[in-house]
Design a protein around this motif. Structure first.
Motif, PDB file in Angstrom:
ATOM      1  N   UNK A   1     -31.256 -17.344 -14.419  1.00  0.00           N
ATOM      2  CA  UNK A   1     -30.891 -16.895 -13.018  1.00  0.00           C
ATOM      3  C   UNK A   1     -32.227 -15.833 -12.662  1.00  0.00           C
ATOM      4  N   UNK A   2     -32.484 -15.972 -11.519  1.00  0.00           N
ATOM      5  CA  UNK A   2     -33.635 -15.125 -11.023  1.00  0.00           C
ATOM      6  C   UNK A   2     -33.091 -13.622 -10.832  1.00  0.00           C
TER       7      UNK A   2
ATOM      8  N   UNK B   1     -38.788  -0.976  -9.754  1.00  0.00           N
ATOM      9  CA  UNK B   1     -39.080  -1.822  -8.476  1.00  0.00           C
ATOM     10  C   UNK B   1     -38.962  -1.275  -7.158  1.00  0.00           C
ATOM     11  N   UNK B   2     -38.848   0.052  -7.357  1.00  0.00           N
ATOM     12  CA  UNK B   2     -38.301   1.010  -6.142  1.00  0.00           C
ATOM     13  C   UNK B   2     -39.336   0.597  -4.880  1.00  0.00           C
ATOM     14  N   UNK B   3     -40.421   0.434  -5.016  1.00  0.00           N
ATOM     15  CA  UNK B   3     -41.344   0.199  -3.982  1.00  0.00           C
ATOM     16  C   UNK B   3     -41.864  -1.274  -3.550  1.00  0.00           C
ATOM     17  N   UNK B   4     -40.842  -2.261  -4.165  1.00  0.00           N
ATOM     18  CA  UNK B   4     -41.378  -3.693  -4.143  1.00  0.00           C
ATOM     19  C   UNK B   4     -40.516  -4.503  -2.930  1.00  0.00           C
ATOM     20  N   UNK B   5     -41.268  -5.313  -2.049  1.00  0.00           N
ATOM     21  CA  UNK B   5     -40.579  -5.731  -1.132  1.00  0.00           C
ATOM     22  C   UNK B   5     -39.888  -7.132  -1.522  1.00  0.00           C
ATOM     23  N   UNK B   6     -38.877  -7.815  -1.035  1.00  0.00           N
ATOM     24  CA  UNK B   6     -38.008  -8.667  -1.321  1.00  0.00           C
ATOM     25  C   UNK B   6     -38.802  -9.939  -2.083  1.00  0.00           C
ATOM     26  N   UNK B   7     -40.047 -10.265  -1.297  1.00  0.00           N
ATOM     27  CA  UNK B   7     -40.774 -11.170  -1.879  1.00  0.00           C
ATOM     28  C   UNK B   7     -41.380 -10.884  -3.336  1.00  0.00           C
TER      29      UNK B   7
ATOM     30  N   UNK C   1     -40.555 -12.563  -7.875  1.00  0.00           N
ATOM     31  CA  UNK C   1     -41.386 -12.839  -9.120  1.00  0.00           C
ATOM     32  C   UNK C   1     -41.211 -12.209 -10.243  1.00  0.00           C
ATOM     33  N   UNK C   2     -40.082 -11.184 -10.145  1.00  0.00           N
ATOM     34  CA  UNK C   2     -39.815 -10.438 -11.304  1.00  0.00           C
ATOM     35  C   UNK C   2     -39.546 -10.989 -12.565  1.00  0.00           C
ATOM     36  N   UNK C   3     -40.242 -10.891 -13.538  1.00  0.00           N
ATOM     37  CA  UNK C   3     -39.804 -11.691 -14.974  1.00  0.00           C
ATOM     38  C   UNK C   3     -38.929 -10.539 -15.875  1.00  0.00           C
ATOM     39  N   UNK C   4     -38.446 -11.204 -16.971  1.00  0.00           N
ATOM     40  CA  UNK C   4     -37.905 -10.323 -17.835  1.00  0.00           C
ATOM     41  C   UNK C   4     -38.751  -9.086 -18.336  1.00  0.00           C
ATOM     42  N   UNK C   5     -39.909  -9.625 -18.939  1.00  0.00           N
ATOM     43  CA  UNK C   5     -40.803  -8.535 -19.308  1.00  0.00           C
ATOM     44  C   UNK C   5     -40.774  -7.315 -18.170  1.00  0.00           C
ATOM     45  N   UNK C   6     -41.003  -7.760 -16.960  1.00  0.00           N
ATOM     46  CA  UNK C   6     -41.055  -6.587 -15.898  1.00  0.00           C
ATOM     47  C   UNK C   6     -39.918  -5.580 -15.913  1.00  0.00           C
ATOM     48  N   UNK C   7     -38.787  -6.571 -15.893  1.00  0.00           N
ATOM     49  CA  UNK C   7     -37.498  -5.789 -15.839  1.00  0.00           C
ATOM     50  C   UNK C   7     -37.164  -5.067 -16.963  1.00  0.00           C
ATOM     51  N   UNK C   8     -37.590  -5.176 -18.022  1.00  0.00           N
ATOM     52  CA  UNK C   8     -37.404  -4.371 -19.305  1.00  0.00           C
ATOM     53  C   UNK C   8     -38.282  -3.057 -19.266  1.00  0.00           C
TER      54      UNK C   8
END
Ligand code: NAD
Ligand code: MG
Length: 387
Positions: A343-344, A182-188, A192-199
């Motif tokens: 938790x988000x 998520x290096x280039x993502x904004x705070x907004x 929206x980050x989901x568990x699948x995205x983070x994994x």
């Protein structure tokens, strides 16, 4: 002189580091032998590993399900033992030369402690152990003549690069960080980050906890603290650079301006092998860089003001005492809560900060005090998540 055979206890053998380590051991031409295996879950996998490697011990740490499991396939020469306490006994056994500490989280603390107390060599993947109790662990290692060899890729790179000079010739070390998915993502967008995205990590395949830690940058925060203890440096000597390709695993800058780095593809088999075979280098099965290809390596400074996780890491590395244990436990509990949908993603680091600020600081805690605080911090995260 040929290297002597080493008997390795692989703690956390069913995990990402554990399975890579078993591949390294299987390919070592008998130089490395499995003395013990341990796992908490995935018991069929543990049993298969025991069939293949025929260790002296198998440790099933989660006693209740393990007592109901059918262990009929275990080799007759393997002794099955249950519970977390068994890890400490096996770690200290005479037939164990090296303990690979590859349990995830603070669950690895006591077995690492027992191995150091017995004067063993610990190949340390479990960075949380040094984050929680780096002062006590490194002191114990010195007192008992035990050795801690880093397995974490950045720390293995620094350890290898440090061989180019003396300790007082080091200006600083630079830990590289891929920056996560998520290096280039904004705070907004991060909200929206989901568990699948983070994994989904862009360069490394790892267990779920460290993959989420990489996405929040808490992994780098933990690694700053880990470095402080492993290499006996001041916090001012530890920097972080973003390097999205994960090829330069970290580097050391010496006082004359020379920078010595260690490079390799993102494959944990290489730092695992380096630690297990140390001080020798042997042909191995880790991926290799392909020098026939054109490739590009990029670096950018890490922006600490925009990265609350890194700020936390530096703060704990400076303050020492109880801070590492509190932030580590808060992080473990927050990651768990995130994975369970309670938790988000963007709440993980603020939860850690909030628990750190609520705790009663002690500058020279005992191991028991740190374990008590670990339990307290987890409870605080639960309260925080429900608030
Ligand atoms: P993982 O989740 O894939 O595996 C964890 C292992 O620990 C499993 O064998 C599991 O059975 C065992 N375990 C889990 N809970 C336990 C408990 N309560 N008691 C005893 N054993 C328990 O984790 P991983 O990615 O292999 O990471 C292991 C350690 O190595 C972590 O500390 C991580 O930070 C560190 N590390 C991992 C990588 C990597 O590439 N995976 C890189 C650097 C450092
Ligand atoms: Mg690392």
């Amino acid at each position: 002189m040929p290297a002597a055979t080493k008997n390795v206890a692989v703690f956390g053998s069913t995990g990402s580091i554990g399975t890579n380590a078993l591949d390294v051991i299987a390919a070592s031409n008998g130089r490395l032998r499995v003395a013990a295996l341990s796992a908490h879950g995935r018991l069929p996998r543990l049993s298969e590993q025991a069939c293949q490697f025929k260790p002296r011990w198998v440790v099933a740490t989660d006693e209740k399900p393990a007592r109901h499991f059918d262990w009929a396939d275990l080799p007759p020469s393997t002794e099955l033992v249950f519970g977390a306490d068994a890890l400490a006994r096996v770690a200290a056994a005479d037939d164990v030369d090296v303990v690979l500490a590859a349990i995830v989280g603070s669950a690895g603390l006591r077995s690492t402690w027992a191995a150091l107390d017995a004067g063993k060599t610990v190949a340390l993947a479990n960075k949380e152990t040094l984050v929680m109790a780096g002062d006590l662990m490194t002191r114990l290692a010195r007192e008992r003549g035990a050795t801690i060899l880093p397995v974490d890729s950045e720390h293995s790179a620094i350890f290898q690069s440090l061989k180019a000079g003396q300790h007082d010739e080091v200006r600083r070390i630079v830990l590289t960080a891929s920056g996560g998915p998520f290096r280039e993502r904004s705070l907004d967008q991060l909200k929206q980050v989901t568990v699948d995205d983070a994994l989904l990590h862009p360069t490394w395949e790892m267990g779920p906890k460290i993959t989420v830690d990489s996405a929040t940058m808490m992994n780098k925060a933990l690694e700053i603290i880990e470095s402080r203890w492993l290499f006996d440096l001041s916090v001012e000597q530890i920097s972080v650079a973003i390097h999205p390709q994960s090829v330069v695993h970290s580097f050391v800058e010496f006082v004359d301006g020379s920078v010595i780095a260690q490079l390799g593809p993102p494959d944990m088999k290489l730092p695992i092998q380096y630690a297990l075979e140390y001080p020798h280098r042997q042909p191995g099965i880790a991926d290799r860089l392909d020098w026939s290809q054109r490739w590009r390596l990029e670096f950018e400074p890490a922006d600490i003001d925009r990265c609350p996780a890194l700020a936390l890491g530096y703060e704990c590395a400076r303050a020492g005492g109880t801070t590492g244990a509190v932030v580590n436990a808060a992080n473990e509990a927050s990651v768990q809560a995130f994975l369970e949908g309670e938790l988000h993603f963007t709440e993980i680091v603020p939860a850690c900060r909030s628990v750190l600020e609520a705790h009663n600081f002690e500058s020279e805690p005992t191991l028991e005090q740190l374990e008590k605080l670990d339990r307290w911090a987890r409870g605080e995260v639960t309260r925080w998540a429900c608030a």
